[in-house]
Design an enzyme around this catalytic site. Structure first.
Site, short mmCIF file in Angstrom:
data_model
loop_
_atom_site.label_atom_id
_atom_site.label_comp_id
_atom_site.label_asym_id
_atom_site.label_seq_id
_atom_site.Cartn_x
_atom_site.Cartn_y
_atom_site.Cartn_z
N ASP A 306 0.25 2.35 -1.96
CA ASP A 306 1.72 1.89 -1.94
C ASP A 306 1.55 0.41 -1.50
O ASP A 306 1.32 0.09 -0.45
CB ASP A 306 2.61 2.74 -0.80
CG ASP A 306 3.90 2.39 -0.60
OD1 ASP A 306 4.20 1.41 -1.35
OD2 ASP A 306 4.47 3.12 0.19
N CYS A 380 12.39 -5.45 -16.23
CA CYS A 380 12.87 -5.37 -17.41
C CYS A 380 14.14 -4.50 -17.49
O CYS A 380 14.45 -3.70 -18.32
CB CYS A 380 11.86 -4.38 -18.30
SG CYS A 380 11.38 -2.64 -17.69
C1 LIG Z 1 7.29 -1.68 -14.44
S1 LIG Z 1 5.97 -0.65 -14.01
C2 LIG Z 1 4.57 -1.83 -14.04
C3 LIG Z 1 4.32 -2.40 -15.53
C4 LIG Z 1 2.98 -2.98 -15.34
N1 LIG Z 1 2.91 -4.18 -14.68
C5 LIG Z 1 2.52 -3.65 -16.87
O1 LIG Z 1 2.69 -4.59 -17.27
O2 LIG Z 1 1.73 -2.73 -17.48
C6 LIG Z 1 6.32 -0.50 -12.35
C7 LIG Z 1 4.98 0.22 -11.80
O3 LIG Z 1 5.33 0.21 -10.42
C8 LIG Z 1 4.66 1.24 -9.62
N2 LIG Z 1 5.12 1.62 -8.43
C9 LIG Z 1 6.49 1.95 -8.19
N3 LIG Z 1 6.37 1.90 -6.55
C10 LIG Z 1 5.26 1.31 -6.05
C11 LIG Z 1 4.73 1.13 -5.09
N4 LIG Z 1 5.61 1.53 -3.76
N5 LIG Z 1 3.64 0.68 -4.68
C12 LIG Z 1 2.84 0.68 -5.86
N6 LIG Z 1 3.16 0.52 -7.29
C13 LIG Z 1 4.63 1.22 -7.20
C14 LIG Z 1 4.98 2.33 -10.82
O4 LIG Z 1 4.12 3.49 -10.67
C15 LIG Z 1 4.89 1.85 -12.12
O5 LIG Z 1 3.48 1.94 -12.57
#
Ligand SMILES: C[S@@+](CC[C@H](N)C(=O)[O-])C[C@H]1O[C@@H](n2cnc3c(N)ncnc32)[C@H](O)[C@@H]1O
Length: 430
Positions: A306, A380
């Site tokens: 996290d 996005c």
């Molecule tokens: C917009 S997507 C990322 C796309 C990625 N950067 C790419 O370009 O392929 C957001 C990501 O944030 C992750 N996420 C959400 N809350 C999070 C947290 N507290 N810590 C780490 N990752 C988290 C989700 O699992 C998701 O994969």
């Protein structure tokens, strides 16, 4: 598929499952995809027509009949490939076969009534005067949920809101990012051309090319297995370079899965240095490893966790990253064209929760940045609460940060704009 989506399934997964149960030709798969996605996107517009055509409002129709009429009506409204008589008779036939025999005459009557009204030049009440207010008119015209149409008109001038709606209903481009450690855009275009797929460079993007027309299973195209390219929207390709990553640096990609930007960062750095790809989605994280492996990148280290708690859980990492990318989880309002069902899924309450998480991510990650380091926040979406308002508030509370640049890219802002993205580049002044 429409029934599955109405029951909560994601459109792309539902489509794949349904197509998997058929043996349709590639052309018919293409048509099925176009009809299903189109009918899902245009739900509000189609309902508005059903309200006019039937005695019972669309939302009170038996759901199966409502979705079937959506498919029939969508073809009459939007498809120049299906003759109207075929669209009507197929809908009626499907009603009979699908347990709606009693209602087949209703379906027939409503679709024929639509054809008669169109012939007479009748349209829906689509201007603000006819609809009662600008948000209802925009929302029905572009099939946007009422809350989004109303918010949009508060954020941007009417022409921009209209262009946004139009872009959300236009099938998106299919863009690739060439892995310049293994190939060049010209080589990839040539290899694709040899396989009968036309691809063109994207102006202003050194590694971006775009496919012309649909190509089925992309993983079968030349160069995919060899790691010469990956799929990434043109707007998303603008994010990693904002970090200006240098070979040998330590970069944290805090929300990394499925790895589109981690792999871009590693490629940009010549695979020299370290990209720590963190994500709390374990299954999604496996895709980062697979993508890195296929692209031949060794500088990416994958970690499950996290991001809001990383600085506390691993205090030794504090102040250790040259650059941090926060590609935050967001409402995705910039990618509605890509996800046909997303506009019906997201709502203002969910966005408020996302804003809380986005702020926690920024606060939790800042201590990990080196003095003089750079942090890039990206989403996005086009919602100001998730973007400019969030960054303004964050920077106001952290005087050591300076906004070096920030921009909002709108879908439909100019021809070939791609997905909607926001980015802010923040620099730590020590
Ligand atoms: C917009 S997507 C990322 C796309 C990625 N950067 C790419 O370009 O392929 C957001 C990501 O944030 C992750 N996420 C959400 N809350 C999070 C947290 N507290 N810590 C780490 N990752 C988290 C989700 O699992 C998701 O994969």
């Amino acid at each position: 598929m429409l029934q599955a989506v109405a029951a909560g399934a994601y459109a792309d997964g539902a489509l794949e499952r349904e197509l998997g149960r058929t043996s349709l030709s590639p052309a018919d798969r293409g048509l099925a995809t176009e009809l299903a996605y189109g009918a899902i996107r245009q739900r509000r517009l189609l309902d508005a027509w059903l309200d006019q055509l039937g005695k019972v409002p669309a939302e009170r129709q038996p759901p199966k009949l409502r979705w079937l009429l959506h498919i029939g009506l969508y073809q009459l409204l939007a498809s120049d490939r299906v003759p109207p008589s075929a669209a009507v008779s197929t809908t009626v036939e499907m009603a009979k076969r699908g347990g709606l025999a009693r209602l087949a005459p209703v379906a027939n009557g409503m679709l024929r009534a639509f054809l008669r009204r169109r012939e007479a030049g009748d349209t829906l009440p689509l201007t603000p005067e006819q609809a009662g207010d600008p948000a209802t008119a925009l929302g029905v015209r572009q099939s946007l949920p009422p809350w989004l149409a109303a918010e949009l008109l508060g954020w941007v001038p009417p022409e921009r809101a209209e262009a946004f709606g139009l872009a959300c209903n236009t099938p998106p481009s299919l863009d690739l990012r060439v892995n310049r450690l293994r190939s060049t855009p010209a080589e990839v275009c040539a290899a694709l051309a040899a396989a009968g797929v036309e691809a063109l460079p994207i102006e202003g993007l050194p590694a971006g090319i775009t496919l012309q027309g649909r190509s089925g299973d992309l993983s079968r195209l030349p160069g995919f297995a060899e790691g010469h390219w990956c799929v990434q929207d043109r707007a998303a390709q603008r994010i990693a370079p904002l970090l200006d990553p240098q070979p040998g640096e330590r970069i944290l990609d805090a929300c990394a899965a499925p790895g589109g930007k981690s792999t871009h960062l590693a490629e940009w750095m010549g695979d020299q240095g370290m990209v720590l790809a963190l994500d709390r989605g374990e299954a999604r994280l496996r895709r980062v490893s697979r993508n890195a492996e296929r692209l031949g990148l060794r500088s990416i280290a994958v970690q499950h966790g996290d991001a809001t708690a990383l600085a506390q859980e691993q205090p030794e990492l504090q102040g250790s990253f040259d650059r941090i990318l926060v590609d935050a989880p967001c409402s995705g309002l910039g990618t509605l064209a890509r996800h046909a069902d997303a506009r019906w899924r997201i709502d203002p309450a969910a966005i408020e929760e996302l804003v809380v998480l986005q702020r926690q991510l920024l606060e939790g990650l800042l201590p990990l940045l080196k003095p003089q380091g750079r942090m890039v926040y990206a989403t996005c979406t086009v919602h100001p609460s998730e973007n400019s308002a969030l960054i303004d508030a964050f920077v106001a509370d952290h005087p050591s940060l300076q906004v070096q640049q920030s921009w909002q890219l709108w879908p439909g802002e100019f021809a070939g704009a791609g997905d909607g993205f926001y980015a802010a580049v923040l620099e730590h002044q020590g």
